[in-house]
Design a protein around this motif. Structure first.
Motif, PDB file in Angstrom:
ATOM      1  N   GLU A 143      70.770 148.403  10.150  1.00  0.00           N
ATOM      2  CA  GLU A 143      70.955 148.396   8.706  1.00  0.00           C
ATOM      3  C   GLU A 143      70.576 149.761   8.131  1.00  0.00           C
ATOM      4  O   GLU A 143      69.438 150.199   8.289  1.00  0.00           O
ATOM      5  CB  GLU A 143      70.104 147.309   8.050  1.00  0.00           C
ATOM      6  CG  GLU A 143      70.517 145.892   8.422  1.00  0.00           C
ATOM      7  CD  GLU A 143      71.875 145.511   7.855  1.00  0.00           C
ATOM      8  OE1 GLU A 143      72.260 146.085   6.813  1.00  0.00           O
ATOM      9  OE2 GLU A 143      72.547 144.648   8.449  1.00  0.00           O
ATOM     10  N   PRO A 144      71.484 150.450   7.469  1.00  0.00           N
ATOM     11  CA  PRO A 144      71.145 151.744   6.865  1.00  0.00           C
ATOM     12  C   PRO A 144      70.056 151.592   5.813  1.00  0.00           C
ATOM     13  O   PRO A 144      69.897 150.547   5.193  1.00  0.00           O
ATOM     14  CB  PRO A 144      72.468 152.192   6.225  1.00  0.00           C
ATOM     15  CG  PRO A 144      73.520 151.413   6.944  1.00  0.00           C
ATOM     16  CD  PRO A 144      72.891 150.092   7.269  1.00  0.00           C
ATOM     17  N   ASP A 152      72.493 156.881   2.195  1.00  0.00           N
ATOM     18  CA  ASP A 152      72.158 155.850   3.173  1.00  0.00           C
ATOM     19  C   ASP A 152      72.153 156.478   4.555  1.00  0.00           C
ATOM     20  O   ASP A 152      73.112 157.149   4.941  1.00  0.00           O
ATOM     21  CB  ASP A 152      73.183 154.709   3.126  1.00  0.00           C
ATOM     22  CG  ASP A 152      73.113 153.929   1.819  1.00  0.00           C
ATOM     23  OD1 ASP A 152      72.006 153.819   1.264  1.00  0.00           O
ATOM     24  OD2 ASP A 152      74.161 153.441   1.359  1.00  0.00           O
ATOM     25  N   ARG A 153      71.075 156.228   5.292  1.00  0.00           N
ATOM     26  CA  ARG A 153      70.965 156.813   6.629  1.00  0.00           C
ATOM     27  C   ARG A 153      70.556 155.745   7.626  1.00  0.00           C
ATOM     28  O   ARG A 153      69.766 154.863   7.320  1.00  0.00           O
ATOM     29  CB  ARG A 153      69.942 157.948   6.650  1.00  0.00           C
ATOM     30  CG  ARG A 153      70.228 159.078   5.676  1.00  0.00           C
ATOM     31  CD  ARG A 153      69.233 160.222   5.888  1.00  0.00           C
ATOM     32  NE  ARG A 153      69.390 161.286   4.920  1.00  0.00           N
ATOM     33  CZ  ARG A 153      68.672 161.442   3.817  1.00  0.00           C
ATOM     34  NH1 ARG A 153      67.731 160.564   3.535  1.00  0.00           N
ATOM     35  NH2 ARG A 153      68.868 162.459   3.001  1.00  0.00           N
ATOM     36  N   SER A 154      71.089 155.833   8.823  1.00  0.00           N
ATOM     37  CA  SER A 154      70.732 154.882   9.879  1.00  0.00           C
ATOM     38  C   SER A 154      70.428 155.580  11.200  1.00  0.00           C
ATOM     39  O   SER A 154      69.871 154.961  12.104  1.00  0.00           O
ATOM     40  CB  SER A 154      71.861 153.870  10.097  1.00  0.00           C
ATOM     41  OG  SER A 154      73.055 154.544  10.493  1.00  0.00           O
ATOM     42  N   ARG A 155      70.767 156.858  11.312  1.00  0.00           N
ATOM     43  CA  ARG A 155      70.613 157.594  12.571  1.00  0.00           C
ATOM     44  C   ARG A 155      69.585 158.711  12.387  1.00  0.00           C
ATOM     45  O   ARG A 155      69.689 159.513  11.460  1.00  0.00           O
ATOM     46  CB  ARG A 155      71.961 158.182  13.009  1.00  0.00           C
ATOM     47  CG  ARG A 155      71.964 158.832  14.382  1.00  0.00           C
ATOM     48  CD  ARG A 155      73.316 159.477  14.661  1.00  0.00           C
ATOM     49  NE  ARG A 155      73.435 159.971  16.021  1.00  0.00           N
ATOM     50  CZ  ARG A 155      74.025 159.310  17.009  1.00  0.00           C
ATOM     51  NH1 ARG A 155      74.588 158.132  16.767  1.00  0.00           N
ATOM     52  NH2 ARG A 155      74.080 159.818  18.224  1.00  0.00           N
ATOM     53  N   ARG A 170      63.598 162.542  12.119  1.00  0.00           N
ATOM     54  CA  ARG A 170      64.277 163.673  11.494  1.00  0.00           C
ATOM     55  C   ARG A 170      65.727 163.312  11.196  1.00  0.00           C
ATOM     56  O   ARG A 170      66.448 162.807  12.068  1.00  0.00           O
ATOM     57  CB  ARG A 170      64.233 164.901  12.406  1.00  0.00           C
ATOM     58  CG  ARG A 170      64.984 166.103  11.815  1.00  0.00           C
ATOM     59  CD  ARG A 170      65.106 167.248  12.814  1.00  0.00           C
ATOM     60  NE  ARG A 170      63.830 167.880  13.060  1.00  0.00           N
ATOM     61  CZ  ARG A 170      63.248 168.002  14.250  1.00  0.00           C
ATOM     62  NH1 ARG A 170      63.861 167.500  15.322  1.00  0.00           N
ATOM     63  NH2 ARG A 170      62.093 168.611  14.395  1.00  0.00           N
ATOM     64  N   ASP A 171      66.122 163.559   9.967  1.00  0.00           N
ATOM     65  CA  ASP A 171      67.512 163.367   9.578  1.00  0.00           C
ATOM     66  C   ASP A 171      68.327 164.474  10.251  1.00  0.00           C
ATOM     67  O   ASP A 171      68.082 165.667  10.015  1.00  0.00           O
ATOM     68  CB  ASP A 171      67.641 163.457   8.062  1.00  0.00           C
ATOM     69  CG  ASP A 171      69.084 163.342   7.587  1.00  0.00           C
ATOM     70  OD1 ASP A 171      69.945 163.001   8.411  1.00  0.00           O
ATOM     71  OD2 ASP A 171      69.332 163.582   6.404  1.00  0.00           O
TER      72      ASP A 171
END
Length: 203
Positions: A143-144, A152-155, A170-171
């Motif tokens: 789920e992001p 929205d980030r998920s990774r 870290r993005d």
């Protein structure tokens, strides 16, 4: 039932041994015996067997809040508040070994409590089975998550935390480092860092 407070535990070394003793007794009409018990934090859980001459054997769950206080003004150093499973206790971290001792019941509250306990045990088992992210790996959440900038980030890339064991993340786009509280409660998968083979021919 309210809290029962006392100055000592009557020679018992631990809250668990004291409560085992409290819930094991013989009366004219019945006998109660603690078959299994455990402390989960400050909460006591027990499977208690009740035998009566005119009734069938019943094993039911007991839950007790406990608290200890050293140097209390009233002199009371230990207290507990007990309830049985038929009132549907909110505390539902009962170990499986105790749940396995319980006999069949038709109490809806007890059945719901047992189901919550089993669900919590399963959730803990699944949580322990999750791979532990290590620095250099990539973690992808199912789920992001929405961040303060509206994205929205998920990774994320897993980064070592110099101040503790909980990893940082870290993005990969902004390269910003962030914390994700209680990240293990989220569903995720781990992608191992790619192994790059150096071309010896090119030096």
């Amino acid at each position: 039932m309210g809290w029962l407070l006392m100055r000592d535990m009557g020679g018992c070394a631990t809250p668990r041994s004291y409560l085992d003793n409290q819930f094991t007794y013989q009366r004219d009409t019945h006998r109660l015996t603690v078959l299994a018990s455990a402390m989960v934090g400050s909460t006591y859980y027990a499977a208690c067997e009740r035998l009566a001459d005119d009734d069938e054997r019943i094993v039911f769950g007991i839950v007790c809040f406990t608290k200890t206080s050293i140097g209390a003004r009233d002199g009371c150093t230990f207290g507990y508040k007990d309830m049985d499973e038929t009132v549907g206790p909110n505390e539902s971290e009962c170990p499986a070994a105790i749940l396995d001792e319980l006999t069949v019941t038709d109490s809806e509250y007890a059945l719901a409590w047992r189901a919550r306990c089993r669900a919590n045990l399963l959730a803990k088992k699944l949580d322990r089975a999750k791979p532990t992210p290590k620095p250099g790996q990539t973690i992808i959440f199912d789920e992001p998550m929405r961040f303060s900038d509206g994205s929205d980030r998920s990774r994320f890339e897993v980064v070592a935390n110099p101040k503790g064991k909980t990893p940082l993340f870290r993005d990969p786009e902004s390269r910003a480092i962030c914390r994700i509280p209680a990240f293990r409660t989220r569903a995720y998968r781990i992608v191992h860092a790619a192994i790059v083979v150096r071309d010896t021919a090119s030096g």
